[in-house]
Scaffold this motif. Structure first.
Motif, PDB file in Angstrom:
ATOM      1  N   LYS A  80     105.914  40.392   8.937  1.00 23.85           N
ATOM      2  CA  LYS A  80     105.125  41.155   8.282  1.00 23.85           C
ATOM      3  C   LYS A  80     103.491  41.567   8.683  1.00 23.85           C
ATOM      4  CE  LYS A  80     104.540  38.373   4.458  1.00 23.85           C
ATOM      5  NZ  LYS A  80     104.149  36.815   3.834  1.00 23.85           N
ATOM      6  N   ALA A 131     104.408  44.949  10.619  1.00 21.96           N
ATOM      7  CA  ALA A 131     104.653  46.136   9.587  1.00 21.96           C
ATOM      8  C   ALA A 131     102.984  46.297   8.880  1.00 21.96           C
ATOM      9  CB  ALA A 131     105.520  45.279   7.844  1.00 21.96           C
ATOM     10  N   GLU A 132     102.285  45.471   8.231  1.00 22.26           N
ATOM     11  CA  GLU A 132     100.983  45.296   8.163  1.00 22.26           C
ATOM     12  C   GLU A 132     100.235  46.688   9.179  1.00 22.26           C
ATOM     13  OE1 GLU A 132     100.100  41.587   5.379  1.00 22.26           O
ATOM     14  OE2 GLU A 132      98.760  42.261   7.624  1.00 22.26           O
ATOM     15  N   GLU A 133     100.164  45.994  10.344  1.00 23.42           N
ATOM     16  CA  GLU A 133      99.869  46.509  11.387  1.00 23.42           C
ATOM     17  C   GLU A 133     100.397  48.197  11.620  1.00 23.42           C
ATOM     18  OE1 GLU A 133      99.924  44.885  15.169  1.00 23.42           O
ATOM     19  OE2 GLU A 133      98.458  43.365  14.056  1.00 23.42           O
ATOM     20  N   ALA A 134     101.327  48.697  11.318  1.00 24.71           N
ATOM     21  CA  ALA A 134     101.494  49.688  11.373  1.00 24.71           C
ATOM     22  C   ALA A 134     101.594  50.566  10.466  1.00 24.71           C
ATOM     23  CB  ALA A 134     103.915  49.937  11.611  1.00 24.71           C
ATOM     24  N   SER A 135     101.514  50.219   9.004  1.00 20.70           N
ATOM     25  CA  SER A 135     100.738  50.672   7.549  1.00 20.70           C
ATOM     26  C   SER A 135      99.761  51.215   7.843  1.00 20.70           C
ATOM     27  CB  SER A 135     101.284  49.965   6.327  1.00 20.70           C
ATOM     28  OG  SER A 135     100.400  48.495   6.192  1.00 20.70           O
ATOM     29  N   GLU A 136      98.739  50.493   8.468  1.00 16.98           N
ATOM     30  CA  GLU A 136      97.128  50.066   8.072  1.00 16.98           C
ATOM     31  C   GLU A 136      96.613  52.176  10.122  1.00 16.98           C
ATOM     32  OE1 GLU A 136      95.161  46.977   9.404  1.00 16.98           O
ATOM     33  OE2 GLU A 136      95.998  46.106   8.376  1.00 16.98           O
ATOM     34  N   LYS A 137      97.845  52.097  10.545  1.00 18.27           N
ATOM     35  CA  LYS A 137      97.703  53.003  11.706  1.00 18.27           C
ATOM     36  C   LYS A 137      97.476  54.172  11.160  1.00 18.27           C
ATOM     37  CE  LYS A 137      98.728  50.569  15.628  1.00 18.27           C
ATOM     38  NZ  LYS A 137     100.131  50.570  17.144  1.00 18.27           N
TER      39      LYS A 137
END
Lengths: 218, 204
Positions: free
Chosen positions: A208, A211-217
């Protein structure tokens, strides 16, 4: 084994020294076995009998896994080295409390987790910059691929650092230190069921967070 | 069968599930998906390789830990670590007691008090002459008197509370010149101070 003469002659002066009987390190032919060849339990006995060099052998044998454990928590080479020293010092001070229920490695892991969690709780961990990371690329390794792996590794480490304490400790001990669920239960003072549940939730949270970090980039 | 619990999903992902749990996972898409997701996460975590410092680091670290271990202080009992420092104080206290007893036993212009007491007489009986000396308001002496009221001279000698014959002389012989001079000065002061008191005592 250490004994003080209980039935010292009445009226005599009791000696100031203690009679210590060490387990022999001699083999059948009378030669002394090298300390490095002795098992952990024997080394602990010798150490408790006053042979500090037996503890050196314990350090040489376990320093790598203790360092790697500490590095997983603090993510900085210098801090990991300091914590490794702290773990062994605590083990040395408390060697009499090692009862042999678990292996010495598991016991060291237990001390290591406590030392590391105390160290990292309440402070932001400063991570080693990628350029300073203690990683030696394998011969023939593609530098670009190596760098990409190192970058991905740093991202995973950062995500692991954001896990709750118990989940984080469980994941580190299982994935990076290769401890069995039972050994982890002994090291953390919990049950095998609780370890598996923590591991399950740790992995779910790790995915999770990544995935959050990837979506923030961008 | 209900869906698998988290620890059973872990067992499936790690390939350690028993036959019944494995059979359920094979037939249940939901549980199988959970186990596969878990396996993905494990692979992701494993992608972070082990930290491997320079080979030269390990002997350095071992030596550093060895030094730290050897610096650990061995806990010794208080009386062992301080005993040698207390020895001179104890010796001085013994000397002062010996000199004090010597002074108490000595009468100005006469022989020692204790030998003049009748043999076997309780110590209390010997308090008469001692009471002449200015001790009435000395709390230390009163305490010693109270404690020794029922002790005879023989008992005191047998217990070693009294100096052995010639013990005071031995103590004096061990004094250096400065100590002898100081003792002589104290004795002169004491004898000078007691002379009038004795003169005005009961026997005067």
């Amino acid at each position: 084994m250490s004994t003080r003469a209980a039935a010292w002659p009445a009226g005599g002066i009791q000696p100031d020294w203690t009679l210590t009987v060490l387990p022999s390190t001699q083999d059948e032919s009378g030669r002394h076995e090298p300390l490095g060849d002795l098992d952990d339990r024997r080394l602990v006995e010798l150490c408790l009998g006053g042979r500090v060099e037996a503890f050196d052998a314990i350090v040489e044998r376990h320093q790598r896994v203790v360092y790697q454990l500490c590095f997983r928590f603090v993510r900085r080479h210098e801090d990991a080295a300091d914590l490794t020293q702290e773990v062994f010092l605590r083990a040395y001070r408390g060697l009499r409390r090692f009862r042999g229920d678990a292996t010495l490695a598991t016991w060291l892991h237990r001390i290591g987790v406590n030392v590391c969690l105390n160290k990292v709780s309440g402070r932001k961990v400063q991570e080693t910059p990628l350029d300073d990371a203690p990683h030696i690329p394998a011969a023939g390794d593609d530098p670009a691929a190596s760098f990409a792996r190192a970058r991905e590794g740093a991202r995973v480490r950062a995500a692991v650092a954001r896990l709750p304490r118990k989940q984080r400790a469980t994941l580190i001990l299982r994935v990076y230190q290769d401890l069995s669920h039972r050994e982890i239960a002994l090291a953390l003072g919990t049950t095998v069921g609780a370890v598996k549940a923590n591991f399950f939730h740790a992995l779910g949270n790790l995915k999770k967070i990544l995935a959050e970090e990837a979506s923030e980039k961008p | 069968m209900r869906h698998l619990s988290p620890d059973q999903v872990v067992d499936v992902a790690e390939g350690r599930a028993d036959a019944a749990v494995a059979a359920h996972a094979a037939g249940c898409a939901s549980c199988r998906t959970k186990a596969e997701s878990l396996l993905d996460a494990i692979r992701l975590a494993e992608s972070d390789s082990r930290p491997e410092p320079s080979p030269l680091f390990w002997p350095h670290l071992a030596a550093r830990i060895g030094e730290a271990v050897r610096r650990e202080k061995v806990r010794v009992p208080f009386w062992r670590s301080w005993g040698w420092r207390l020895a001179p104080i104890g010796a001085a206290a013994v000397l002062m007691i010996a000199v004090g007893i010597g002074l108490r036993m000595w009468t100005p212009g006469g022989g020692p008090l204790v030998p003049s007491m009748p043999a076997g007489a309780p110590a209390q009986a010997g308090m008469g002459p001692l009471a002449d000396v200015e001790t009435a308001d000395d709390p230390s002496w009163l305490l010693v008197s109270a404690l020794s009221a029922d002790v005879s001279v023989e008992e005191a000698e047998a217990s070693g509370a009294l100096p052995p014959p010639g013990g005071s002389d031995q103590a004096l012989l061990q004094l250096d010149l400065a100590e002898q001079m100081e003792l002589a000065r104290i004795l002169r002061e004491e004898l000078g101070a007691r002379a009038p008191a004795t003169a005005h005592g009961p026997g005067a």
